[in-house]
Design an enzyme around this catalytic site. Structure first.
Site, mmCIF file in Angstrom:
data_model
loop_
_atom_site.group_PDB
_atom_site.id
_atom_site.type_symbol
_atom_site.label_atom_id
_atom_site.label_comp_id
_atom_site.label_asym_id
_atom_site.label_seq_id
_atom_site.Cartn_x
_atom_site.Cartn_y
_atom_site.Cartn_z
ATOM 1 N N ILE A 47 -30.407 35.076 7.659
ATOM 2 C CA ILE A 47 -29.341 34.717 7.816
ATOM 3 C C ILE A 47 -29.394 34.866 9.332
ATOM 4 O O ILE A 47 -28.677 35.874 9.665
ATOM 5 C CB ILE A 47 -27.951 35.370 6.726
ATOM 6 C CG1 ILE A 47 -28.414 37.468 7.600
ATOM 7 C CG2 ILE A 47 -27.777 35.531 5.751
ATOM 8 C CD1 ILE A 47 -27.017 38.523 7.129
ATOM 9 N N HIS A 48 -29.937 33.905 10.147
ATOM 10 C CA HIS A 48 -29.723 33.629 11.286
ATOM 11 C C HIS A 48 -28.751 33.815 11.849
ATOM 12 O O HIS A 48 -29.008 34.161 13.276
ATOM 13 C CB HIS A 48 -30.742 32.399 11.943
ATOM 14 C CG HIS A 48 -31.770 32.241 10.819
ATOM 15 N ND1 HIS A 48 -33.242 32.560 11.012
ATOM 16 C CD2 HIS A 48 -32.105 31.568 9.750
ATOM 17 C CE1 HIS A 48 -33.916 31.767 10.384
ATOM 18 N NE2 HIS A 48 -33.387 31.408 9.317
#
Length: 356
Positions: free
Chosen positions: A280-281
């Site tokens: 979940i950059h």
């Protein structure tokens, strides 16, 4: 020359933050937006929509629906560019689903996007509030490049700039050497970094690249913890042995939609041999913009490749000043994933509980 041996640490302050968010929502963009909505010290000045994971109109629909779901329906949503500066748009239905939000089916928002262009909103807001606004860019940098063309003083007008993009001495996630956002519009990324050349170090963009954002790896246990924090009636189990496409029945609407997004994302990562997990950059970049995360940075001059076909979108960092050019970015070189997930569960869980 830049001093490559001395990363600069940053402790979270949680000071009030006024954020201009540009995104291409996208499952991880959605989590970033939900997280920002959960932060009482964050003012969302505007959310602008760039084509990337899906077309710009769908990005705007996702943003409107998420803001309404999270109780922030007063936040302006606008669309800017409809395509990258020079190359054709490539979207990612296999990664994020045809609407960009996995299996989630969000209620349609009761309003539409702003009539004004995103670039106009950015420039107007930055001029009206010099030194106050943080730019958070979790999409290809198309809209921001156009905003810099319209107002070259943006690096001085903005308080901070945070970019999710690139990979430096690290395997790409789109080509062997290129990260997704930078690969979608490499020409825009090149323009953005060039625009910051000569700025003092404290004004250089903070770049959250793959080598640190892929450390923010979300697992089924985190979904279960979010549901528990939200007060769900039953445990929320998103497990690798369950049928693909199974839909959540969580009692909390926000948890239910996040769970449906993340199941799709888990399945995508597993399909590409990365395990039943999700990077979940954009959430990490959002926590940097909100000043709620610990991280450290190293100054560097960034080159974005725009010519060689196989290297298109590749980013290279000169940490030691070997090119003899000024630094154009502060690249995040360290973060603390356990703290990041504790923050996510506590903050988003509390928001979900409040919304019911």
């Amino acid at each position: 020359m830049h001093d490559a041996s001395r990363p600069v640490p940053h402790e979270p302050s949680r000071e009030p933050a006024a954020i201009l968010l540009d995104c291409d929502t996208g499952i991880d963009d959605a989590l970033a937006l939900i997280y920002l909505c959960s932060q009482p010290h964050v003012e969302l000045v505007a959310v602008t929509s760039t084509p990337g994971n899906v077309a710009a109109e769908q990005v705007a629909r996702n943003n409107l629906a998420l803001l309404e779901l999270c109780g922030r329906a007063d936040t302006p949503v606008a669309i800017g560019a409809r395509s990258p500066l020079r190359v054709p748009l490539v979207t990612t239905p296999e990664t994020h689903g045809p609407q960009g939000i996995g299996y989630a089916e969000l209620p349609a928002a009761r309003r539409t996007h702003h009539a004004r262009d995103a670039v106009e909103l950015w420039v107007e807001a930055a001029r009206a509030r010099p030194g106050e606004l943080t730019a958070l860019l979790t999409a290809p940098l198309t809209n921001f490049a156009l905003a810099l063309r319209a107002e070259p003083r943006l690096p001085e007008l903005l308080r901070r700039t945070v970019i999710m993009g690139g990979s430096y001495y690290y395997q790409g996630n789109t080509t062997p050497t290129a990260e997704w956002n930078t690969h979608v519009d490499p020409h825009a990324a090149a323009e953005v970094f060039a625009a910051f050349a000569g700025q003092p170090e404290e004004r250089l963009p903070i770049v959250c690249a793959l080598e640190t954002t892929e450390r923010i790896e979300l697992h089924p246990r985190h979904v279960a913890a979010l549901a528990e924090a939200a007060g769900c009636a039953e445990p929320e189990l998103v497990l690798p042995d369950q049928p693909e496409g199974l839909r959540s029945r969580a009692s909390n609407p926000l948890v239910r939609h996040m769970s449906d997004m993340l199941r799709f994302y888990f399945e995508f990562h597993r399909r590409y041999d990365q395990g039943y997990a999700a990077h979940i950059h954009d959430y990490f970049a959002a926590s940097v913009a909100a000043d709620s995360a610990w991280y450290e940075t190293r100054a560097a001059t960034v080159h974005v490749e725009t010519q060689a076909p196989r290297l298109l979108g590749t980013t290279v960092a000169d940490y030691r000043g070997l090119w003899g050019e000024p630094a154009t970015a502060r690249i995040v070189s360290g973060n603390r994933p356990d703290e990041a997930f504790a923050e996510l569960v506590l903050s988003v869980g509390a928001l979900a509980r409040r919304l019911g």
